[in-house]
Design a protein around this motif. Structure first.
Motif, short mmCIF file in Angstrom:
data_model
loop_
_atom_site.label_atom_id
_atom_site.label_comp_id
_atom_site.label_asym_id
_atom_site.label_seq_id
_atom_site.Cartn_x
_atom_site.Cartn_y
_atom_site.Cartn_z
N GLY A 158 0.84 -1.19 0.00
CA GLY A 158 0.00 0.00 0.00
C GLY A 158 0.87 1.23 0.00
N THR A 159 0.48 2.25 -0.74
CA THR A 159 1.27 3.47 -0.83
C THR A 159 0.83 4.54 0.17
OG1 THR A 159 -0.20 4.38 -2.54
CG2 THR A 159 1.68 3.04 -3.27
N GLY A 160 -0.25 4.29 0.89
CA GLY A 160 -0.78 5.30 1.79
C GLY A 160 -1.83 6.17 1.16
N SER A 161 -1.99 6.07 -0.16
CA SER A 161 -3.01 6.82 -0.89
C SER A 161 -3.84 5.83 -1.70
CB SER A 161 -2.34 7.85 -1.81
OG SER A 161 -3.33 8.53 -2.58
N PRO A 162 -5.16 5.84 -1.58
CA PRO A 162 -5.98 4.85 -2.28
C PRO A 162 -5.86 4.93 -3.80
CG PRO A 162 -7.24 5.92 -0.53
CD PRO A 162 -5.96 6.68 -0.67
N ASP A 163 -5.71 6.16 -4.37
CA ASP A 163 -5.68 6.25 -5.82
C ASP A 163 -4.39 5.65 -6.40
OD1 ASP A 163 -4.19 8.16 -4.61
OD2 ASP A 163 -4.76 9.82 -5.91
N THR A 164 -3.23 6.02 -5.81
CA THR A 164 -1.98 5.46 -6.34
C THR A 164 -1.89 3.95 -6.09
OG1 THR A 164 -0.88 6.06 -4.26
CG2 THR A 164 -0.72 7.62 -6.09
N CYS A 217 -2.48 -6.24 -12.33
CA CYS A 217 -3.51 -7.13 -12.89
C CYS A 217 -3.38 -7.25 -14.41
CB CYS A 217 -4.90 -6.60 -12.52
SG CYS A 217 -5.28 -6.71 -10.76
N MET A 218 -2.88 -6.21 -15.07
CA MET A 218 -2.70 -6.27 -16.52
C MET A 218 -1.63 -7.29 -16.93
SD MET A 218 -2.98 -2.22 -17.43
CE MET A 218 -2.58 -2.49 -19.15
N VAL A 219 -0.60 -7.44 -16.12
CA VAL A 219 0.50 -8.36 -16.47
C VAL A 219 0.41 -9.68 -15.73
CG1 VAL A 219 2.02 -6.43 -16.99
CG2 VAL A 219 2.03 -7.41 -14.69
N SER A 220 -0.50 -9.81 -14.79
CA SER A 220 -0.58 -11.04 -13.99
C SER A 220 -0.99 -12.24 -14.82
CB SER A 220 -1.55 -10.86 -12.82
OG SER A 220 -2.86 -10.57 -13.32
N ALA A 221 -1.72 -12.01 -15.91
CA ALA A 221 -2.18 -13.14 -16.73
C ALA A 221 -1.03 -13.77 -17.50
CB ALA A 221 -3.26 -12.68 -17.70
N PHE A 222 0.08 -13.04 -17.69
CA PHE A 222 1.20 -13.55 -18.47
C PHE A 222 2.35 -14.06 -17.60
CE2 PHE A 222 -0.92 -10.14 -20.77
CZ PHE A 222 -1.28 -10.78 -21.95
N VAL A 236 -0.83 -10.93 -4.91
CA VAL A 236 -0.62 -9.55 -4.48
C VAL A 236 -1.94 -9.03 -3.93
CG1 VAL A 236 0.01 -7.22 -5.17
CG2 VAL A 236 1.19 -9.18 -6.18
N VAL A 237 -1.91 -8.52 -2.69
CA VAL A 237 -3.10 -8.00 -2.02
C VAL A 237 -2.87 -6.52 -1.73
CG1 VAL A 237 -4.61 -8.18 -0.01
CG2 VAL A 237 -3.58 -10.25 -0.98
N ALA A 264 0.34 2.83 4.26
CA ALA A 264 1.54 2.56 3.48
C ALA A 264 2.25 1.35 4.09
CB ALA A 264 2.46 3.77 3.48
N VAL A 265 2.32 0.27 3.35
CA VAL A 265 2.87 -0.96 3.87
C VAL A 265 3.47 -1.77 2.73
CG1 VAL A 265 0.68 -2.18 3.63
CG2 VAL A 265 2.37 -3.00 5.29
N LEU A 266 4.50 -2.53 3.04
CA LEU A 266 5.09 -3.46 2.09
C LEU A 266 5.58 -4.67 2.88
CD1 LEU A 266 5.96 -4.23 -0.76
CD2 LEU A 266 8.11 -3.04 -0.37
N GLN A 267 4.81 -5.74 2.84
CA GLN A 267 5.12 -6.96 3.55
C GLN A 267 4.89 -8.15 2.62
OE1 GLN A 267 2.81 -7.16 7.13
NE2 GLN A 267 3.63 -5.25 7.97
N GLY A 268 5.49 -9.26 2.97
CA GLY A 268 5.28 -10.44 2.17
C GLY A 268 6.33 -11.50 2.43
N GLU A 269 6.20 -12.59 1.71
CA GLU A 269 7.15 -13.69 1.80
C GLU A 269 7.30 -14.32 0.42
OE1 GLU A 269 5.81 -16.70 4.40
OE2 GLU A 269 3.82 -16.86 3.53
#
Length: 298
Positions: free
Chosen positions: A225-231, A240-245, A252-253, A259-264
């Motif tokens: 999350g960037t901290g801003s809903p629009d960005t 989502c445009m490139v996820s099909a390929f 990705v959630v 503003a957050v960046l977490q994952g494994e």
């Protein structure tokens, strides 16, 4: 006697055949038995943690690395540690305790320092007087020379400066000309059809290697999350445009509130040495590559 020699030669031949068979078996294992690897990484509120390991021949040879727990690289064969490079945390060096001397020692040190300072001042005064005397002599000599042939000396100085400037300009011009000639030569070399075909062949071999060593299994979970809903929405829409390929197990959630960046991430694959050796030999013994290397100016 002859029978004994034949028996000894037979025994030596059997030993050599056994050694040759063992060596051939080892070479075949190295070339065709794959090296498996796995990487795991995670980022959350506690920081970044990752671990990597590789093993060969059912785990008889193992390589491990972990961060930040331990921060060391270990190489083990069966149950023996062949290499262990520990990276300890940087600790601040301890301050050395001050050595408090007695009153007599302090007084002796003070007297020695005063004597050294006095001797240094005396030497400085002598050096200054010597420099002043030398300067007076040089000024007299310069004055006498100028009075005798001042015009000729000035003309020689101007000529030498002009000659030096001309030499510098010629050197700069020669360097620029040589650089331009090299650029033109390589531009023409890259435009040749043989060079283009050679580059395609090299990229084909490199692609073979990269395709082989790439992970066979990848699993990624990311919350961002960037901290801003629009960005955040813009970035998630682009994903989502490139996820099909992508063709991989990547999830990705988006988080539209903070503003957050977490994952494994978890990736695993294997590498066969014969693929690297085969493609490397194909490039090394290629005649066109050798011709191209000979055309390159050193």
């Amino acid at each position: 006697m002859l029978d004994i020699m034949l028996q000894v030669l037979a025994v030596l031949g059997i030993i050599l055949l056994i050694l040759l068979a063992v060596l051939l078996t080892f070479v075949l294992l190295v070339l065709f038995f794959p090296v498996t690897y796995r990487f795991y990484g995670k980022k959350d509120e506690g920081g970044i943690r990752c671990a990597a390991k590789a093993k060969w021949l059912f785990g008889l040879l193992r390589v491990r690395y972990s961060y930040p727990e331990g921060r060391h690289l270990t190489v083990k064969a069966v149950c023996f540690t062949l290499f262990d490079a520990a990276i300890p945390g940087g600790a601040a060096p301890e301050a050395e305790p001050e050595d408090h001397g007695t009153e007599e020692k302090k007084a002796h040190d003070t007297i020695s320092a005063d004597a050294a300072a006095a001797e240094s001042a005396e030497n400085d005064d002598k050096g200054a007087s010597d420099k002043q005397t030398d300067g007076k002599r040089a000024s007299r000599t310069e004055k006498d020379g100028r009075s005798s042939d001042g015009t000729e000396t000035n003309n020689n100085t101007i000529f030498l400066k002009f000659h030096k400037l001309k030499y510098t300009i010629c050197r700069i011009y020669d360097k620029i000309k040589k650089i331009w000639e090299n650029i033109s030569y390589y531009m023409e070399l890259l435009k040749e059809e043989e060079t283009k075909l050679l580059f395609r062949y090299v990229l084909f071999r490199i692609g073979k290697v990269l395709k082989h060593i790439r992970p066979r299994r990848i699993k990624v979970n990311v919350v961002f999350g960037t901290g801003s809903p629009d960005t955040t929405g813009y970035f998630y829409g682009a994903y989502c445009m490139v996820s099909a390929f992508q063709g991989m197990n990547i999830w990705v959630v988006p988080d539209f509130e903070q503003a957050v960046l977490q994952g494994e991430a978890d990736a695993a694959g294997h590498i066969a040495i014969w693929v690297l050796v085969w493609n490397g030999c194909k490039l090394f013994f290629d005649k066109e590559i050798r011709k191209f290397l000979k055309k390159i100016k050193v």
